[in-house]
Design a protein around this motif. Structure first.
Motif, PDB file in Angstrom:
ATOM      1  N   THR A   7       0.818  -1.213   0.000  1.00 49.70           N
ATOM      2  CA  THR A   7       0.000   0.000   0.000  1.00 49.70           C
ATOM      3  C   THR A   7       0.853   1.265   0.000  1.00 49.70           C
ATOM      4  OG1 THR A   7      -0.090   0.019   2.421  1.00 49.70           O
ATOM      5  CG2 THR A   7      -1.890  -1.114   1.271  1.00 49.70           C
ATOM      6  N   SER A   8       0.205   2.350  -0.390  1.00 48.76           N
ATOM      7  CA  SER A   8       0.746   3.696  -0.239  1.00 48.76           C
ATOM      8  C   SER A   8      -0.299   4.512   0.501  1.00 48.76           C
ATOM      9  CB  SER A   8       1.022   4.337  -1.601  1.00 48.76           C
ATOM     10  OG  SER A   8       1.985   3.613  -2.311  1.00 48.76           O
ATOM     11  N   ILE A   9       0.147   5.517   1.218  1.00 46.66           N
ATOM     12  CA  ILE A   9      -0.756   6.367   1.985  1.00 46.66           C
ATOM     13  C   ILE A   9      -0.453   7.811   1.618  1.00 46.66           C
ATOM     14  CG2 ILE A   9      -1.426   7.090   4.306  1.00 46.66           C
ATOM     15  CD1 ILE A   9      -0.564   4.222   5.214  1.00 46.66           C
ATOM     16  N   ARG A  10      -1.510   8.543   1.275  1.00 42.18           N
ATOM     17  CA  ARG A  10      -1.370   9.952   0.898  1.00 42.18           C
ATOM     18  C   ARG A  10      -2.540  10.744   1.484  1.00 42.18           C
ATOM     19  NH1 ARG A  10      -5.607  10.722  -2.171  1.00 42.18           N
ATOM     20  NH2 ARG A  10      -6.131   9.434  -3.960  1.00 42.18           N
ATOM     21  N   PRO A  11      -2.440  12.075   1.468  1.00 43.87           N
ATOM     22  CA  PRO A  11      -3.572  12.883   1.935  1.00 43.87           C
ATOM     23  C   PRO A  11      -4.816  12.642   1.068  1.00 43.87           C
ATOM     24  CG  PRO A  11      -1.590  14.211   1.809  1.00 43.87           C
ATOM     25  CD  PRO A  11      -1.270  12.905   1.144  1.00 43.87           C
ATOM     26  N   MET A  12      -5.977  12.839   1.661  1.00 38.93           N
ATOM     27  CA  MET A  12      -7.237  12.750   0.915  1.00 38.93           C
ATOM     28  C   MET A  12      -7.300  13.862  -0.121  1.00 38.93           C
ATOM     29  SD  MET A  12      -9.511  10.445   1.692  1.00 38.93           S
ATOM     30  CE  MET A  12      -9.645   9.166   2.900  1.00 38.93           C
ATOM     31  N   GLU A  13      -7.964  13.579  -1.238  1.00 39.00           N
ATOM     32  CA  GLU A  13      -8.134  14.552  -2.314  1.00 39.00           C
ATOM     33  C   GLU A  13      -9.613  14.671  -2.666  1.00 39.00           C
ATOM     34  OE1 GLU A  13      -5.667  12.997  -5.451  1.00 39.00           O
ATOM     35  OE2 GLU A  13      -3.811  13.512  -4.397  1.00 39.00           O
ATOM     36  N   ASP A  14      -9.970  15.759  -3.344  1.00 39.73           N
ATOM     37  CA  ASP A  14     -11.357  15.984  -3.759  1.00 39.73           C
ATOM     38  C   ASP A  14     -11.929  14.789  -4.525  1.00 39.73           C
ATOM     39  OD1 ASP A  14     -11.385  18.519  -2.635  1.00 39.73           O
ATOM     40  OD2 ASP A  14     -10.878  19.534  -4.516  1.00 39.73           O
ATOM     41  N   ASP A  15     -11.121  14.203  -5.402  1.00 38.68           N
ATOM     42  CA  ASP A  15     -11.593  13.098  -6.235  1.00 38.68           C
ATOM     43  C   ASP A  15     -11.915  11.838  -5.431  1.00 38.68           C
ATOM     44  OD1 ASP A  15     -11.286  14.727  -8.432  1.00 38.68           O
ATOM     45  OD2 ASP A  15      -9.365  13.850  -9.044  1.00 38.68           O
ATOM     46  N   ASP A  16     -11.504  11.763  -4.175  1.00 35.23           N
ATOM     47  CA  ASP A  16     -11.759  10.589  -3.341  1.00 35.23           C
ATOM     48  C   ASP A  16     -13.174  10.554  -2.774  1.00 35.23           C
ATOM     49  OD1 ASP A  16      -9.059   9.910  -3.695  1.00 35.23           O
ATOM     50  OD2 ASP A  16      -8.453  10.915  -1.839  1.00 35.23           O
ATOM     51  N   ILE A  17     -13.856  11.693  -2.758  1.00 29.40           N
ATOM     52  CA  ILE A  17     -15.130  11.798  -2.042  1.00 29.40           C
ATOM     53  C   ILE A  17     -16.215  10.906  -2.649  1.00 29.40           C
ATOM     54  CG2 ILE A  17     -16.976  13.375  -1.328  1.00 29.40           C
ATOM     55  CD1 ILE A  17     -14.246  13.555   0.236  1.00 29.40           C
ATOM     56  N   ASP A  18     -16.305  10.805  -3.962  1.00 28.12           N
ATOM     57  CA  ASP A  18     -17.329   9.941  -4.566  1.00 28.12           C
ATOM     58  C   ASP A  18     -17.161   8.493  -4.120  1.00 28.12           C
ATOM     59  OD1 ASP A  18     -18.682  11.949  -5.901  1.00 28.12           O
ATOM     60  OD2 ASP A  18     -17.545  11.694  -7.757  1.00 28.12           O
ATOM     61  N   THR A  19     -15.935   8.012  -4.085  1.00 26.05           N
ATOM     62  CA  THR A  19     -15.672   6.638  -3.645  1.00 26.05           C
ATOM     63  C   THR A  19     -15.971   6.486  -2.159  1.00 26.05           C
ATOM     64  OG1 THR A  19     -13.968   6.426  -5.333  1.00 26.05           O
ATOM     65  CG2 THR A  19     -13.936   4.818  -3.544  1.00 26.05           C
ATOM     66  N   GLN A  47     -21.199  16.667   3.287  1.00 23.97           N
ATOM     67  CA  GLN A  47     -20.787  16.439   4.668  1.00 23.97           C
ATOM     68  C   GLN A  47     -19.511  15.597   4.718  1.00 23.97           C
ATOM     69  OE1 GLN A  47     -24.672  14.866   5.791  1.00 23.97           O
ATOM     70  NE2 GLN A  47     -24.747  16.350   7.469  1.00 23.97           N
ATOM     71  N   LEU A  48     -19.422  14.602   3.840  1.00 20.95           N
ATOM     72  CA  LEU A  48     -18.207  13.783   3.788  1.00 20.95           C
ATOM     73  C   LEU A  48     -17.005  14.596   3.328  1.00 20.95           C
ATOM     74  CD1 LEU A  48     -19.358  10.322   2.415  1.00 20.95           C
ATOM     75  CD2 LEU A  48     -18.589  10.888   4.700  1.00 20.95           C
ATOM     76  N   ALA A  49     -17.227  15.485   2.363  1.00 20.26           N
ATOM     77  CA  ALA A  49     -16.126  16.321   1.887  1.00 20.26           C
ATOM     78  C   ALA A  49     -15.579  17.178   3.029  1.00 20.26           C
ATOM     79  CB  ALA A  49     -16.587  17.199   0.726  1.00 20.26           C
ATOM     80  N   VAL A  50     -16.467  17.759   3.818  1.00 15.36           N
ATOM     81  CA  VAL A  50     -16.028  18.557   4.964  1.00 15.36           C
ATOM     82  C   VAL A  50     -15.276  17.670   5.948  1.00 15.36           C
ATOM     83  CG1 VAL A  50     -16.846  19.831   6.996  1.00 15.36           C
ATOM     84  CG2 VAL A  50     -17.802  20.323   4.739  1.00 15.36           C
ATOM     85  N   LYS A  51     -15.837  16.487   6.219  1.00 17.00           N
ATOM     86  CA  LYS A  51     -15.236  15.572   7.190  1.00 17.00           C
ATOM     87  C   LYS A  51     -13.849  15.110   6.753  1.00 17.00           C
ATOM     88  CE  LYS A  51     -16.462  11.251   9.521  1.00 17.00           C
ATOM     89  NZ  LYS A  51     -17.529  10.285   9.734  1.00 17.00           N
ATOM     90  N   PHE A  52     -13.692  14.751   5.473  1.00 18.47           N
ATOM     91  CA  PHE A  52     -12.436  14.166   5.017  1.00 18.47           C
ATOM     92  C   PHE A  52     -11.436  15.181   4.469  1.00 18.47           C
ATOM     93  CE2 PHE A  52     -14.842  10.300   5.351  1.00 18.47           C
ATOM     94  CZ  PHE A  52     -13.896   9.396   5.771  1.00 18.47           C
ATOM     95  N   LEU A  53     -11.892  16.294   3.967  1.00 15.23           N
ATOM     96  CA  LEU A  53     -10.965  17.261   3.366  1.00 15.23           C
ATOM     97  C   LEU A  53     -10.673  18.442   4.280  1.00 15.23           C
ATOM     98  CD1 LEU A  53     -12.387  17.225  -0.271  1.00 15.23           C
ATOM     99  CD2 LEU A  53     -10.411  15.974   0.619  1.00 15.23           C
ATOM    100  N   ASP A  54     -11.693  18.950   4.943  1.00 14.24           N
ATOM    101  CA  ASP A  54     -11.489  20.084   5.842  1.00 14.24           C
ATOM    102  C   ASP A  54     -11.241  19.585   7.261  1.00 14.24           C
ATOM    103  OD1 ASP A  54     -11.976  21.695   3.652  1.00 14.24           O
ATOM    104  OD2 ASP A  54     -14.098  21.910   4.111  1.00 14.24           O
ATOM    105  N   GLY A  55     -12.104  18.689   7.679  1.00 12.20           N
ATOM    106  CA  GLY A  55     -11.947  18.006   8.959  1.00 12.20           C
ATOM    107  C   GLY A  55     -11.814  18.919  10.149  1.00 12.20           C
TER     108      GLY A  55
END
Length: 180
Positions: A7-19, A47-55
């Motif tokens: 695996t690789s681990i990176r910061p969350m991105e906008d494109d991840d929210i749909d998944t 709400q997920l975008a706020v949770k995962f991107l802004d947090g």
């Protein structure tokens, strides 16, 4: 980007929210990640975008990728206690085709090494519910030890289950997995 064996681990991105939204609305993923289905599915994409991107300032969330850089899950930590050099960890493999193949374990080892080596944590902890045997086994492979049980603290599919509390100390981790 952090690199493990699988695996690789990176910061969350906008494109991840749909998944992420698909995973949050998948009963089976939610059942095993938190035992909180259907409560987690009541969040919108915004709400997920706020949770995962802004947090929140005390919650750190990252994406888990496979060998082809495909998003397969998320990992992160919260409840940072800097004087005690500790935090609470979470991991979710949302893509069910990767379950039982060592991707979660690899991500946990990679991320734990990062937290111990770069954040200089002394201990990390996590919890699950007693029916999540696959996760408990993965946590034990990484080196987590059972530290306690909260009796009937989780309500999963109409039944009460014990919460399982596990912890891992820096030196325990390095003795199992090495420093590099």
């Amino acid at each position: 980007m952090l690199k493990g064996q699988k695996t690789s681990i990176r910061p969350m991105e906008d494109d991840d929210i749909d998944t992420m939204y698909q995973w949050y609305n998948d009963q089976e993923v939610n059942l095993w990640s938190s035992g909180a289905w259907p409560l987690n599915t009541l969040q919108s994409k915004d709400q997920l975008a706020v949770k995962f991107l802004d947090g929140s300032p005390d919650m750190y969330r990252y994406a888990i990728l496979d060998e082809s850089d495909l998003l397969i899950g998320s990992i992160g930590f919260k409840d940072v206690n800097m004087p005690g050099r500790s935090a609470t960890l979470y991991v979710v493999i949302g893509d069910k085709t990767y379950w039982g193949k060592g991707y979660g374990t690899d991500a946990l080892i990679t991320f734990s090494r990062f937290l111990f080596a770069q954040w200089n944590f002394h201990r990390i902890s996590l919890d699950t519910w007693d029916g999540n045997v696959r996760a408990i086994r993965a946590y034990e492979k990484v080196g987590f030890k059972l530290e306690g049980r909260q009796r009937e603290a989780r309500f999963v599919l109409g039944n009460y289950h014990d919460a399982i509390l596990m912890g891992l100390l820096r030196e325990e981790f390095f003795s199992l997995h090495g420093k590099l």
